[in-house]
Write a protein that holds these residues in place. Structure first.
Motif, PDB file in Angstrom:
ATOM      1  N   ILE A   1      47.773 -17.561 -32.769  1.00 24.11           N
ATOM      2  CA  ILE A   1      46.532 -17.290 -32.033  1.00 24.11           C
ATOM      3  C   ILE A   1      46.692 -16.048 -31.167  1.00 24.11           C
ATOM      4  O   ILE A   1      45.819 -15.172 -31.159  1.00 24.11           O
ATOM      5  N   MET A   2      47.826 -15.950 -30.455  1.00 26.75           N
ATOM      6  CA  MET A   2      48.094 -14.755 -29.647  1.00 26.75           C
ATOM      7  C   MET A   2      48.082 -13.498 -30.515  1.00 26.75           C
ATOM      8  O   MET A   2      47.494 -12.491 -30.149  1.00 26.75           O
ATOM      9  N   GLY A   3      48.758 -13.581 -31.639  1.00 27.93           N
ATOM     10  CA  GLY A   3      48.870 -12.432 -32.531  1.00 27.93           C
ATOM     11  C   GLY A   3      47.536 -11.992 -33.096  1.00 27.93           C
ATOM     12  O   GLY A   3      47.244 -10.799 -33.160  1.00 27.93           O
ATOM     13  N   ILE A   4      46.710 -12.945 -33.493  1.00 28.52           N
ATOM     14  CA  ILE A   4      45.393 -12.612 -34.050  1.00 28.52           C
ATOM     15  C   ILE A   4      44.524 -11.944 -32.986  1.00 28.52           C
ATOM     16  O   ILE A   4      43.880 -10.918 -33.248  1.00 28.52           O
ATOM     17  N   LEU A   5      44.519 -12.503 -31.775  1.00 26.09           N
ATOM     18  CA  LEU A   5      43.714 -11.908 -30.698  1.00 26.09           C
ATOM     19  C   LEU A   5      44.199 -10.499 -30.364  1.00 26.09           C
ATOM     20  O   LEU A   5      43.406  -9.556 -30.281  1.00 26.09           O
ATOM     21  N   SER A   6      45.496 -10.360 -30.168  1.00 23.83           N
ATOM     22  CA  SER A   6      46.061  -9.072 -29.780  1.00 23.83           C
ATOM     23  C   SER A   6      45.891  -8.023 -30.877  1.00 23.83           C
ATOM     24  O   SER A   6      45.518  -6.874 -30.605  1.00 23.83           O
ATOM     25  N   ALA A   7      46.153  -8.408 -32.113  1.00 23.41           N
ATOM     26  CA  ALA A   7      46.027  -7.462 -33.230  1.00 23.41           C
ATOM     27  C   ALA A   7      44.576  -7.035 -33.430  1.00 23.41           C
ATOM     28  O   ALA A   7      44.293  -5.862 -33.674  1.00 23.41           O
ATOM     29  N   THR A   8      43.651  -7.993 -33.319  1.00 25.96           N
ATOM     30  CA  THR A   8      42.230  -7.669 -33.464  1.00 25.96           C
ATOM     31  C   THR A   8      41.808  -6.665 -32.404  1.00 25.96           C
ATOM     32  O   THR A   8      41.149  -5.671 -32.695  1.00 25.96           O
ATOM     33  N   TYR A   9      42.206  -6.927 -31.165  1.00 26.50           N
ATOM     34  CA  TYR A   9      41.861  -6.010 -30.078  1.00 26.50           C
ATOM     35  C   TYR A   9      42.450  -4.614 -30.333  1.00 26.50           C
ATOM     36  O   TYR A   9      41.760  -3.604 -30.179  1.00 26.50           O
ATOM     37  N   SER A  10      43.728  -4.558 -30.708  1.00 28.83           N
ATOM     38  CA  SER A  10      44.380  -3.260 -30.941  1.00 28.83           C
ATOM     39  C   SER A  10      43.675  -2.472 -32.036  1.00 28.83           C
ATOM     40  O   SER A  10      43.453  -1.268 -31.896  1.00 28.83           O
ATOM     41  N   ILE A  11      43.319  -3.143 -33.116  1.00 28.13           N
ATOM     42  CA  ILE A  11      42.644  -2.468 -34.223  1.00 28.13           C
ATOM     43  C   ILE A  11      41.278  -1.958 -33.773  1.00 28.13           C
ATOM     44  O   ILE A  11      40.904  -0.818 -34.067  1.00 28.13           O
ATOM     45  N   ILE A  12      40.535  -2.779 -33.063  1.00 31.07           N
ATOM     46  CA  ILE A  12      39.219  -2.342 -32.566  1.00 31.07           C
ATOM     47  C   ILE A  12      39.388  -1.148 -31.622  1.00 31.07           C
ATOM     48  O   ILE A  12      38.664  -0.157 -31.727  1.00 31.07           O
ATOM     49  N   TYR A  13      40.353  -1.223 -30.729  1.00 33.32           N
ATOM     50  CA  TYR A  13      40.570  -0.136 -29.779  1.00 33.32           C
ATOM     51  C   TYR A  13      40.947   1.156 -30.509  1.00 33.32           C
ATOM     52  O   TYR A  13      40.387   2.222 -30.241  1.00 33.32           O
ATOM     53  N   MET A  14      41.904   1.053 -31.442  1.00 30.15           N
ATOM     54  CA  MET A  14      42.383   2.256 -32.133  1.00 30.15           C
ATOM     55  C   MET A  14      41.356   2.809 -33.127  1.00 30.15           C
ATOM     56  O   MET A  14      41.386   3.997 -33.437  1.00 30.15           O
ATOM     57  N   THR A  15      40.476   1.965 -33.610  1.00 29.07           N
ATOM     58  CA  THR A  15      39.493   2.413 -34.589  1.00 29.07           C
ATOM     59  C   THR A  15      38.232   2.958 -33.938  1.00 29.07           C
ATOM     60  O   THR A  15      37.713   3.995 -34.358  1.00 29.07           O
TER      61      THR A  15
END
Length: 174
Positions: free
Chosen positions: A82-96
């Motif tokens: 759950i931590m990984g999905i939230l963090s990865a989703t945020y990072s991808i949205i931020y970087m994209t």
């Protein structure tokens, strides 16, 4: 017979808390430009360990003071996912969408580090950069981030569960 506490509920709670804490920390790093400092990235490990410890401790408390290693690892992997999905989703949205230049900046830093080492030719550096570019797509970054979170969560959960472990003398007493 006592009912077992819900591992999904506890994992969701602590995975979300640790994930949101990580997102806030990542935002601070991105906004201040400190995301390039690799040593500051290890602070997220503290959030992960803290979230896993709190999840396993809550489960143990709600389970009458008992926690097996298997229960701990299962709960920890779920929370880490759950931590990984939230963090990865945020990072991808931020970087994209928020700051697409971050990926390019990272590539430039990587190129500079390879040049500074001096043990690669320009052609080798170009080839390494091409490969890095292919693995920098949002989908692959998301997948790698989540897999890394699950694997590190499994290892950390195993350690934390071994520390917190307490099994009943009579396995039928629960």
């Amino acid at each position: 017979m006592n009912e077992k506490p819900s591992t999904a509920k506890i994992a969701l709670k602590w995975g979300a808390i640790a994930g949101v804490t990580t997102i806030i920390y990542q935002t601070i790093l991105f906004v201040t430009g400190l995301n390039r400092n690799q040593s500051l990235g290890y602070v997220t490990l503290v959030f992960t360990i803290g979230g896993l410890y709190l999840a396993l401790a809550e489960y143990k408390r709600e389970n009458g003071g008992y926690l097996s290693i298997g229960e701990g690892v299962g709960l920890g992997v779920l929370a880490a996912t759950i931590m990984g999905i939230l963090s990865a989703t945020y990072s991808i949205i931020y970087m994209t969408y928020v700051d697409p230049t971050i990926m390019q900046q990272g590539m430039e830093i990587a190129r500079q580090q390879m040049e500074d080492q001096g043990n690669m030719t320009d052609d080798q550096i170009d080839q390494a950069m091409e490969i890095s570019q292919k693995f920098s797509s949002p989908g692959i970054l998301f997948l790698v981030s989540v897999i890394w979170s699950v694997l590190s969560g499994a290892i950390l959960s195993l350690i934390i569960a071994a520390i917190l472990r307490r099994e009943p003398v009579d396995p039928f007493s629960r």
